[in-house]
Design a protein around this motif. Structure first.
Motif, PDB file in Angstrom:
ATOM      1  N   THR A  58       4.000   9.717  -8.029  1.00 45.35           N
ATOM      2  CA  THR A  58       5.299   9.891  -8.965  1.00 45.35           C
ATOM      3  C   THR A  58       4.950   9.463 -10.506  1.00 45.35           C
ATOM      4  OG1 THR A  58       6.463   7.900  -8.563  1.00 45.35           O
ATOM      5  CG2 THR A  58       7.033   9.798  -7.382  1.00 45.35           C
ATOM      6  N   SER A  59       3.599   9.040 -10.853  1.00 46.50           N
ATOM      7  CA  SER A  59       3.288   8.758 -12.064  1.00 46.50           C
ATOM      8  C   SER A  59       3.901   7.477 -12.666  1.00 46.50           C
ATOM      9  CB  SER A  59       3.401   9.968 -13.114  1.00 46.50           C
ATOM     10  OG  SER A  59       2.771  11.154 -12.703  1.00 46.50           O
ATOM     11  N   ARG A  60       4.108   6.600 -11.810  1.00 41.97           N
ATOM     12  CA  ARG A  60       4.626   5.269 -12.298  1.00 41.97           C
ATOM     13  C   ARG A  60       3.485   4.192 -11.978  1.00 41.97           C
ATOM     14  NH1 ARG A  60      10.407   5.698  -9.250  1.00 41.97           N
ATOM     15  NH2 ARG A  60      11.422   7.220 -10.704  1.00 41.97           N
ATOM     16  N   ASN A  61       2.541   4.312 -12.864  1.00 41.71           N
ATOM     17  CA  ASN A  61       1.411   3.807 -12.799  1.00 41.71           C
ATOM     18  C   ASN A  61       1.386   2.209 -13.228  1.00 41.71           C
ATOM     19  OD1 ASN A  61      -0.180   5.891 -12.330  1.00 41.71           O
ATOM     20  ND2 ASN A  61      -0.514   6.611 -14.362  1.00 41.71           N
ATOM     21  N   GLY A  62       2.307   1.935 -13.980  1.00 41.99           N
ATOM     22  CA  GLY A  62       2.626   0.488 -14.275  1.00 41.99           C
ATOM     23  C   GLY A  62       3.123  -0.440 -12.891  1.00 41.99           C
ATOM     24  N   ILE A  63       4.053   0.334 -12.194  1.00 43.94           N
ATOM     25  CA  ILE A  63       4.557  -0.376 -10.828  1.00 43.94           C
ATOM     26  C   ILE A  63       3.600  -0.336  -9.771  1.00 43.94           C
ATOM     27  CG2 ILE A  63       6.505  -0.030  -9.189  1.00 43.94           C
ATOM     28  CD1 ILE A  63       8.372   0.917 -11.526  1.00 43.94           C
ATOM     29  N   ALA A  64       2.661   0.695 -10.034  1.00 43.50           N
ATOM     30  CA  ALA A  64       1.545   0.937  -8.989  1.00 43.50           C
ATOM     31  C   ALA A  64       0.807  -0.144  -9.145  1.00 43.50           C
ATOM     32  CB  ALA A  64       1.098   2.351  -8.955  1.00 43.50           C
ATOM     33  N   ILE A 113       1.310  -3.154 -10.134  1.00 45.27           N
ATOM     34  CA  ILE A 113       2.076  -4.369  -9.800  1.00 45.27           C
ATOM     35  C   ILE A 113       1.822  -4.520  -8.123  1.00 45.27           C
ATOM     36  CG2 ILE A 113       4.288  -5.728  -9.430  1.00 45.27           C
ATOM     37  CD1 ILE A 113       4.717  -4.464 -12.260  1.00 45.27           C
ATOM     38  N   PHE A 114       1.994  -3.332  -7.515  1.00 49.26           N
ATOM     39  CA  PHE A 114       1.829  -3.272  -6.025  1.00 49.26           C
ATOM     40  C   PHE A 114       0.442  -3.563  -5.538  1.00 49.26           C
ATOM     41  CE2 PHE A 114       6.008  -0.922  -5.924  1.00 49.26           C
ATOM     42  CZ  PHE A 114       6.846  -1.822  -5.249  1.00 49.26           C
ATOM     43  N   THR A 115      -0.607  -2.998  -6.525  1.00 43.56           N
ATOM     44  CA  THR A 115      -1.838  -3.301  -6.162  1.00 43.56           C
ATOM     45  C   THR A 115      -2.220  -4.896  -5.976  1.00 43.56           C
ATOM     46  OG1 THR A 115      -2.452  -1.228  -7.094  1.00 43.56           O
ATOM     47  CG2 THR A 115      -4.123  -2.869  -6.976  1.00 43.56           C
ATOM     48  N   GLY A 116      -1.808  -5.587  -7.113  1.00 41.89           N
ATOM     49  CA  GLY A 116      -1.861  -7.001  -7.363  1.00 41.89           C
ATOM     50  C   GLY A 116      -1.170  -7.717  -6.057  1.00 41.89           C
ATOM     51  N   VAL A 117       0.073  -7.404  -5.724  1.00 49.09           N
ATOM     52  CA  VAL A 117       0.702  -7.898  -4.578  1.00 49.09           C
ATOM     53  C   VAL A 117      -0.271  -7.621  -3.204  1.00 49.09           C
ATOM     54  CG1 VAL A 117       2.821  -7.579  -3.039  1.00 49.09           C
ATOM     55  CG2 VAL A 117       3.072  -7.624  -5.513  1.00 49.09           C
ATOM     56  N   GLY A 118      -0.579  -6.312  -3.132  1.00 52.15           N
ATOM     57  CA  GLY A 118      -1.505  -6.097  -1.924  1.00 52.15           C
ATOM     58  C   GLY A 118      -2.713  -6.972  -2.024  1.00 52.15           C
ATOM     59  N   SER A 123       0.674  -1.338   0.030  1.00 52.89           N
ATOM     60  CA  SER A 123      -0.223  -0.023   0.180  1.00 52.89           C
ATOM     61  C   SER A 123       0.937   1.099  -0.017  1.00 52.89           C
ATOM     62  CB  SER A 123      -0.810   0.121   1.259  1.00 52.89           C
ATOM     63  OG  SER A 123      -1.554   1.182   1.398  1.00 52.89           O
ATOM     64  N   THR A 124       1.986   1.231   0.823  1.00 46.88           N
ATOM     65  CA  THR A 124       2.886   2.536   0.843  1.00 46.88           C
ATOM     66  C   THR A 124       3.427   2.734  -0.482  1.00 46.88           C
ATOM     67  OG1 THR A 124       3.105   1.789   3.085  1.00 46.88           O
ATOM     68  CG2 THR A 124       4.886   3.308   1.846  1.00 46.88           C
ATOM     69  N   PHE A 125       3.970   1.750  -1.010  1.00 45.25           N
ATOM     70  CA  PHE A 125       4.713   1.759  -2.255  1.00 45.25           C
ATOM     71  C   PHE A 125       3.531   1.951  -3.401  1.00 45.25           C
ATOM     72  CE2 PHE A 125       8.107  -1.033  -0.594  1.00 45.25           C
ATOM     73  CZ  PHE A 125       9.049  -0.001  -0.030  1.00 45.25           C
ATOM     74  N   ASN A 126       2.323   1.672  -3.488  1.00 51.09           N
ATOM     75  CA  ASN A 126       1.428   1.846  -4.425  1.00 51.09           C
ATOM     76  C   ASN A 126       1.242   3.500  -4.608  1.00 51.09           C
ATOM     77  OD1 ASN A 126      -0.577   1.973  -5.947  1.00 51.09           O
ATOM     78  ND2 ASN A 126      -1.966   0.656  -4.881  1.00 51.09           N
ATOM     79  N   VAL A 127       0.976   3.798  -3.260  1.00 52.51           N
ATOM     80  CA  VAL A 127       0.805   5.362  -3.039  1.00 52.51           C
ATOM     81  C   VAL A 127       1.993   6.384  -3.522  1.00 52.51           C
ATOM     82  CG1 VAL A 127       0.409   7.316  -1.501  1.00 52.51           C
ATOM     83  CG2 VAL A 127      -0.752   5.274  -1.156  1.00 52.51           C
ATOM     84  N   LYS A 128       3.090   6.017  -3.152  1.00 54.82           N
ATOM     85  CA  LYS A 128       4.281   6.614  -3.707  1.00 54.82           C
ATOM     86  C   LYS A 128       4.588   6.534  -5.207  1.00 54.82           C
ATOM     87  CE  LYS A 128       7.009   6.544   0.753  1.00 54.82           C
ATOM     88  NZ  LYS A 128       8.287   6.116   1.244  1.00 54.82           N
ATOM     89  N   CYS A 129       4.104   5.423  -5.679  1.00 63.10           N
ATOM     90  CA  CYS A 129       4.335   5.188  -7.148  1.00 63.10           C
ATOM     91  C   CYS A 129       3.317   6.029  -7.875  1.00 63.10           C
ATOM     92  CB  CYS A 129       4.260   3.968  -7.539  1.00 63.10           C
ATOM     93  SG  CYS A 129       5.553   2.900  -7.063  1.00 63.10           S
TER      94      CYS A 129
END
Length: 93
Positions: A34-40, A42-47, A25-31
């Protein structure tokens, strides 16, 4: 001290999944900031995966091949039962 150790041993996977949900969740918000939607994404899927793992651990559900086979067998039987009750002249859109 023994009680604390025993509780940590019994709850280790739930604690790991809770920490992983927090980090995802933390990394999703940070991504997202910073407009890194692809990585965000991925973090959504991990969450989501960690939350499913957390819930199955709390409910005592084990994800073994035998349980997956039983689930698939029951799903197949229900599908065949439902399809056998559909009319043959079912209107198509």
């Amino acid at each position: 001290m023994g009680t604390l150790t025993a509780s940590l041993v019994l709850m280790r996977w739930e604690l790991v999944s809770a920490v992983m949900m927090f980090l995802a969740s933390t990394f999703n918000v940070k991504c997202r900031k910073t407009s890194r939607n692809g990585i965000a994404f991925i973090f959504t899927g991990v969450g989501i995966g960690m939350s499913c793992w957390f819930v199955t651990g709390l409910l005592g559900i084990t994800l073994s091949m035998e349980n997956l086979h039983n689930f698939w067998h029951i799903t197949k039987d229900v599908f065949i039962d439902v399809m056998s009750h559909t009319p043959t002249d079912y209107p198509m859109p």
